[in-house]
Design an enzyme around this catalytic site. Structure first.
Site, PDB file in Angstrom:
ATOM      1  N   LYS A 199      10.406 -40.541  69.702  1.00 22.55           N
ATOM      2  CA  LYS A 199       9.806 -41.865  69.577  1.00 22.55           C
ATOM      3  C   LYS A 199      10.901 -42.921  69.489  1.00 22.55           C
ATOM      4  O   LYS A 199      11.679 -42.920  68.547  1.00 22.55           O
ATOM      5  CB  LYS A 199       8.900 -41.903  68.344  1.00 22.55           C
ATOM      6  N   THR A 209       3.073 -52.321  60.666  1.00 13.47           N
ATOM      7  CA  THR A 209       3.113 -51.081  61.452  1.00 13.47           C
ATOM      8  C   THR A 209       3.099 -49.830  60.578  1.00 13.47           C
ATOM      9  O   THR A 209       3.461 -48.745  61.035  1.00 13.47           O
ATOM     10  CB  THR A 209       4.386 -51.068  62.323  1.00 13.47           C
ATOM     11  N   GLY A 263       2.142 -46.510  59.030  1.00 11.03           N
ATOM     12  CA  GLY A 263       1.287 -45.417  59.479  1.00 11.03           C
ATOM     13  C   GLY A 263       1.378 -45.101  60.962  1.00 11.03           C
ATOM     14  O   GLY A 263       0.632 -44.251  61.463  1.00 11.03           O
ATOM     15  N   THR A 264       2.294 -45.749  61.674  1.00  8.51           N
ATOM     16  CA  THR A 264       2.384 -45.554  63.122  1.00  8.51           C
ATOM     17  C   THR A 264       2.614 -44.087  63.494  1.00  8.51           C
ATOM     18  O   THR A 264       1.939 -43.541  64.376  1.00  8.51           O
ATOM     19  CB  THR A 264       3.533 -46.407  63.702  1.00  8.51           C
ATOM     20  N   GLY A 265       3.577 -43.438  62.845  1.00  9.16           N
ATOM     21  CA  GLY A 265       3.910 -42.058  63.206  1.00  9.16           C
ATOM     22  C   GLY A 265       2.784 -41.087  62.911  1.00  9.16           C
ATOM     23  O   GLY A 265       2.481 -40.205  63.720  1.00  9.16           O
TER      24      GLY A 265
END
Length: 264
Positions: free
Chosen positions: A173, A204, A206-208
Site C-alpha cells: 500500500k 483516514t 481505519g483505512t488499512g
C-alpha cells in the site's frame, strides 16, 4: 447462503478501525461479518490510550466456535499484539479451508504500537506463509523487511521482500507516498498497479482495516485476488473521500458512503 467473513482483530472503542471497521465494511459489502477479538483498546480520534490482549485460549475458543459451527468463506486478520497470539492465529487460519487476508498491523494511525517487537519474527515465519494476500503499508514493510520505500520505483523491491516470507500475493500500500495513492499487487509473476486520486481529507482512520476487510469480502464472493483487490480499492477510495470529522483528532473513513449516495 450469504457469504460469511471472519475478522480476527482488536477492538477500537472509537469505532473507526479494528473489528468495528471490519464489521461495518462487511455489512456495506453485503456479507455476514463475524469476529474474534484478540485485544481491547481504549482508543479515540487522538490515539490509543491503552491496549490489553486477550488470552490465547479465549482467541482459540472464539475462532473454533465460529468456524466449526457457522463456517467461513474468508478470514481477515488485523491486530494480533503478541508473538503467542500471532502463532496461534497462524495455526488456526492455516488449518481453515478459506482464503486469508493478513493485514500485519504494527502501529496505529497515530503511531501507537499495536504489535510487540518480539512478535515480528512470528509474523514473518508463521503468519505471512499462511496468507492468501498480505496487505502491509510502507511502515510495516520496513518493520518486517528493512526495505524503505521512497517512491513508486521501490514498490516492486518491497513486494519481493514480503513475498520471500511466503504469502501467495502481496499488496504493497503506497498511501504514504506523495501524489496519487498507488498500490502494487503481485504474486511475483503477475503485477497490477492500482492508482487512485489522493483526496485532501485528513480523516483516514481505519483505512488499512477497511481495505483488508473489503478484499476478504470479495474473496468470499468467489472473486479472484486481482478482482477482489481492485473492487476493494474502489470501495476504500470512496470511503476516504467521504471521511468525516469525529472528536478532536483524526476522524474515520465513511464505511457507509455508498449506502448514503442519492439514487440517480
Amino acid at each position: 447462503m450469504i457469504p460469511r467473513v471472519l475478522t480476527v482483530a482488536g477492538s477500537d472503542s472509537g469505532g473507526g478501525a479494528g473489528v468495528q471497521a471490519d464489521l461495518k465494511t462487511m455489512l456495506a459489502l453485503g456479507v455476514h461479518g463475524m469476529s474474534v477479538l484478540t485485544a481491547v483498546t481504549a482508543q479515540n480520534s487522538l490515539g490509543v490510550q491503552g491496549a490489553w490482549e486477550l488470552p490465547v485460549a479465549a482467541v482459540r475458543a472464539q475462532y473454533r466456535s465460529v468456524v466449526d459451527d457457522i463456517g467461513v468463506q474468508a478470514v481477515k486478520t488485523g491486530m494480533l499484539a503478541s508473538a503467542e497470539l500471532v502463532e496461534e492465529v497462524a495455526d488456526l487460519i492455516a488449518g481453515t479451508d478459506a482464503p486469508a487476508v493478513v493485514d500485519p498491523v504494527g502501529v496505529s494511525k497515530h503511531g501507537d504500537a499495536l504489535l510487540a517487537a518480539s512478535a515480528l519474527d512470528a509474523v514473518r515465519t508463521r503468519l505471512l506463509p499462511a496468507a492468501t494476500v498480505a496487505t502491509p503499508n510502507l511502515d510495516e514493510v520496513t518493520q518486517l523487511t528493512g526495505v524503505r520505500v521512497r517512491g513508486e520505483d521501490d514498490l516492486r523491491r518491497a513486494a519481493a521482500a514480503v513475498l520471500a516470507y511466503g504469502p501467495r500475493w502481496v499488496l504493497i500500500k503506497g498511501g504514504h507516498l506523495s501524489g496519487d495513492a498507488v498500490d502494487l499487487l503481485t504474486d511475483g509473476s503477475a503485477e497490477y498497479l492500482l492508482r487512485a486520486p489522493r483526496y485532501d481529507n485528513r480523516h483516514t482512520h481505519g483505512t488499512g482495516c477497511t481495505l483488508a476487510s473489503a478484499i476478504a469480502c470479495g474473496l468470499a464472493r468467489g472473486r479472484s485476488v486481482p478482482e477482489a483487490v481492485t473492487a476493494a480499492k474502489e470501495y476504500v477510495t470512496g470511503a476516504i473521500a467521504a471521511g468525516f470529522a469525529l472528536g478532536a483528532g483524526i476522524g474515520p473513513v465513511d464505511h457507509g458512503w455508498a449506502l448514503r449516495r442519492e439514487p440517480s
